[in-house]
Design a protein around this motif. Structure first.
Motif, mmCIF file in Angstrom:
data_model
loop_
_atom_site.group_PDB
_atom_site.id
_atom_site.type_symbol
_atom_site.label_atom_id
_atom_site.label_comp_id
_atom_site.label_asym_id
_atom_site.label_seq_id
_atom_site.Cartn_x
_atom_site.Cartn_y
_atom_site.Cartn_z
ATOM 1 N N PRO A 199 0.805 -1.236 0.000
ATOM 2 C CA PRO A 199 0.000 0.000 0.000
ATOM 3 C C PRO A 199 0.829 1.273 0.000
ATOM 4 O O PRO A 199 0.315 2.347 -0.293
ATOM 5 C CB PRO A 199 -0.796 -0.121 1.308
ATOM 6 N N SER A 200 2.124 1.144 0.318
ATOM 7 C CA SER A 200 2.972 2.332 0.414
ATOM 8 C C SER A 200 4.067 2.319 -0.658
ATOM 9 O O SER A 200 4.998 3.112 -0.600
ATOM 10 C CB SER A 200 3.576 2.415 1.821
ATOM 11 N N PHE A 201 3.948 1.398 -1.593
ATOM 12 C CA PHE A 201 4.874 1.321 -2.737
ATOM 13 C C PHE A 201 6.327 1.118 -2.304
ATOM 14 O O PHE A 201 7.257 1.589 -2.946
ATOM 15 C CB PHE A 201 4.729 2.569 -3.628
ATOM 16 N N GLU A 202 6.480 0.377 -1.191
ATOM 17 C CA GLU A 202 7.839 0.114 -0.693
ATOM 18 C C GLU A 202 8.512 -1.049 -1.426
ATOM 19 O O GLU A 202 9.699 -1.312 -1.229
ATOM 20 C CB GLU A 202 7.793 -0.147 0.808
ATOM 21 N N SER A 203 7.739 -1.754 -2.257
ATOM 22 C CA SER A 203 8.297 -2.839 -3.059
ATOM 23 C C SER A 203 8.105 -2.511 -4.544
ATOM 24 O O SER A 203 6.998 -2.154 -4.953
ATOM 25 C CB SER A 203 7.601 -4.158 -2.723
ATOM 26 N N PRO A 204 9.176 -2.591 -5.342
ATOM 27 C CA PRO A 204 10.509 -3.049 -4.986
ATOM 28 C C PRO A 204 11.310 -1.993 -4.205
ATOM 29 O O PRO A 204 11.099 -0.799 -4.380
ATOM 30 C CB PRO A 204 11.169 -3.291 -6.350
ATOM 31 N N VAL A 205 12.216 -2.485 -3.356
ATOM 32 C CA VAL A 205 13.140 -1.587 -2.658
ATOM 33 C C VAL A 205 14.010 -0.893 -3.714
ATOM 34 O O VAL A 205 14.485 -1.531 -4.660
ATOM 35 C CB VAL A 205 14.013 -2.377 -1.666
ATOM 36 N N THR A 206 14.175 0.404 -3.541
ATOM 37 C CA THR A 206 14.845 1.212 -4.565
ATOM 38 C C THR A 206 15.844 2.162 -3.924
ATOM 39 O O THR A 206 15.515 2.786 -2.913
ATOM 40 C CB THR A 206 13.778 2.044 -5.329
ATOM 41 N N PRO A 207 17.045 2.288 -4.463
ATOM 42 C CA PRO A 207 18.019 3.215 -3.866
ATOM 43 C C PRO A 207 17.531 4.671 -3.908
ATOM 44 O O PRO A 207 16.636 5.011 -4.688
ATOM 45 C CB PRO A 207 19.263 3.047 -4.758
ATOM 46 N N SER A 208 18.136 5.510 -3.099
ATOM 47 C CA SER A 208 17.806 6.936 -3.101
ATOM 48 C C SER A 208 17.944 7.526 -4.506
ATOM 49 O O SER A 208 18.822 7.125 -5.270
ATOM 50 C CB SER A 208 18.759 7.699 -2.160
ATOM 51 N N ALA A 209 17.070 8.479 -4.800
ATOM 52 C CA ALA A 209 17.123 9.202 -6.081
ATOM 53 C C ALA A 209 17.046 8.268 -7.288
ATOM 54 O O ALA A 209 17.639 8.531 -8.324
ATOM 55 C CB ALA A 209 18.395 10.051 -6.151
ATOM 56 N N THR A 210 16.283 7.183 -7.130
ATOM 57 C CA THR A 210 16.211 6.194 -8.204
ATOM 58 C C THR A 210 14.770 5.806 -8.501
ATOM 59 O O THR A 210 13.978 5.563 -7.582
ATOM 60 C CB THR A 210 17.005 4.926 -7.803
ATOM 61 N N PHE A 211 14.452 5.734 -9.795
ATOM 62 C CA PHE A 211 13.168 5.208 -10.254
ATOM 63 C C PHE A 211 13.343 3.731 -10.565
ATOM 64 O O PHE A 211 14.350 3.322 -11.169
ATOM 65 C CB PHE A 211 12.717 5.954 -11.517
ATOM 66 N N SER A 212 12.365 2.932 -10.171
ATOM 67 C CA SER A 212 12.368 1.516 -10.522
ATOM 68 C C SER A 212 11.003 1.179 -11.110
ATOM 69 O O SER A 212 9.980 1.381 -10.455
ATOM 70 C CB SER A 212 12.644 0.665 -9.287
ATOM 71 N N GLY A 213 10.977 0.707 -12.337
ATOM 72 C CA GLY A 213 9.696 0.394 -12.959
ATOM 73 C C GLY A 213 9.859 0.139 -14.435
ATOM 74 O O GLY A 213 10.960 -0.132 -14.923
ATOM 75 N N GLY A 214 8.743 0.242 -15.149
ATOM 76 C CA GLY A 214 8.773 -0.025 -16.582
ATOM 77 C C GLY A 214 7.551 0.549 -17.275
ATOM 78 O O GLY A 214 6.838 1.390 -16.713
ATOM 79 N N GLN A 215 7.290 0.080 -18.481
ATOM 80 C CA GLN A 215 6.227 0.651 -19.296
ATOM 81 C C GLN A 215 4.920 -0.131 -19.230
ATOM 82 O O GLN A 215 3.870 0.404 -19.586
ATOM 83 C CB GLN A 215 6.692 0.741 -20.753
ATOM 84 N N THR A 216 4.984 -1.368 -18.790
ATOM 85 C CA THR A 216 3.764 -2.178 -18.781
ATOM 86 C C THR A 216 3.473 -2.823 -17.424
ATOM 87 O O THR A 216 2.392 -3.366 -17.235
ATOM 88 C CB THR A 216 3.852 -3.298 -19.835
ATOM 89 N N THR A 217 4.425 -2.774 -16.509
ATOM 90 C CA THR A 217 4.187 -3.377 -15.199
ATOM 91 C C THR A 217 4.311 -2.319 -14.116
ATOM 92 O O THR A 217 5.169 -1.446 -14.174
ATOM 93 C CB THR A 217 5.199 -4.501 -14.903
ATOM 94 N N GLY A 218 3.452 -2.414 -13.104
ATOM 95 C CA GLY A 218 3.470 -1.456 -12.008
ATOM 96 C C GLY A 218 4.352 -1.934 -10.877
ATOM 97 O O GLY A 218 5.052 -2.943 -10.996
#
Ligand SMILES: [Ca+2]
Ligand SMILES: [Ca+2]
Length: 246
Positions: free
Chosen positions: A35-54
């Motif tokens: 609920p807080s978008f803590e997964s996936p764990v992501t380093p500071s100042a970093t975006f983690s994601g893609g174009q078709t998956t949340g």
């Protein structure tokens, strides 16, 4: 002593009647995964994601064609100026990034819950909605706020929403609250609840979401409240008679 007891009894009874005896209502948080978008764990100042998956347990709602201008995932704002006070909860915030030079369609994140719509229930959906600041510069112009929509579904039916009532300043999160109550019957009873968080794709590219909560509290039915008050009055009057006779 008897007089004090009677006054206290009367005061309690009056307040109970005035406020409708909300004694049985217990707030209960409905389970939302990640609920807080803590997964996936992501380093500071970093975006983690893609174009078709949340983010984990969220899927992409995309009303327009997938192309290289649309990204969904999580952002860790630590050490950046994207948000004045960082993430509202935990380290990450959810991301819906729509660079809208050619594709003006809205898009977002959604999750179907395991909980189903229940009768006589007050639902309160609360979501922090953020306006990504352009304070750090870079290749994208984040100035402006694209607008948002927070939606609660039962099955495929939209039952409550917040259509862009907040206008958070640059780098600020504000809290969207969507409330909805069912009565003694509902056409969508038993259907699966779902949450959708939408970027309306106005100027500013990115809308961020965090700390999604859904509370479901029982709403006492009017007839039950009436009977409860009546029953309580009988008990109190009986007790009063006993205390007077003692
Ligand atoms: Ca978070
Ligand atoms: Ca912005």
């Amino acid at each position: 002593m008897k007089r004090i007891k009677l006054k206290l009894t009367q005061a309690w009874l009056l307040s109970a009647i005035s406020f409708g005896l909300p004694m049985a209502a217990e707030a209960a948080l409905v389970t939302i995964n990640n609920p807080s978008f803590e997964s996936p764990v992501t380093p500071s100042a970093t975006f983690s994601g893609g174009q078709t998956t949340g983010p984990t347990d969220w899927t992409v709602y995309n009303s327009g064609a997938t192309n290289n201008e649309r990204f969904f995932g999580v952002w860790n704002p630590s050490t950046t100026n994207s948000f004045v006070n960082g993430a509202p909860d935990g380290a990450n915030v959810g991301v819906v990034f729509l660079e809208n030079t050619t594709n003006l369609a809205e898009a977002g994140l959604q999750q179907t819950l395991t909980a189903t719509l229940q009768l006589s229930t007050q639902y309160t959906l609360t979501v922090d909605v953020g306006n990504f600041s352009d304070a750090d510069g870079g290749p994208f112009n984040f100035t402006g706020f694209p607008g948002y929509r927070v939606e609660l579904f039962a099955g495929s039916t939209l039952i409550a929403s917040d259509l862009n009532t907040l206008s958070p300043s640059e780098g600020i999160f504000e809290t969207s609250v969507v409330s909805f109550a069912t009565g003694i019957s509902h056409a969508n009873l038993g259907q699966t609840l779902a949450i959708r968080l939408v970027n309306l794709n106005g100027p500013g590219i990115e809308v961020n979401f965090d700390n999604v909560r859904l509370d479901a509290s029982p709403v006492p039915e009017p007839s039950t409240v009436g009977l409860g008050v009546l029953g309580m009055m009988c008990v109190l009057l009986k007790r009063h008679r006993i205390s007077r006779n003692a």
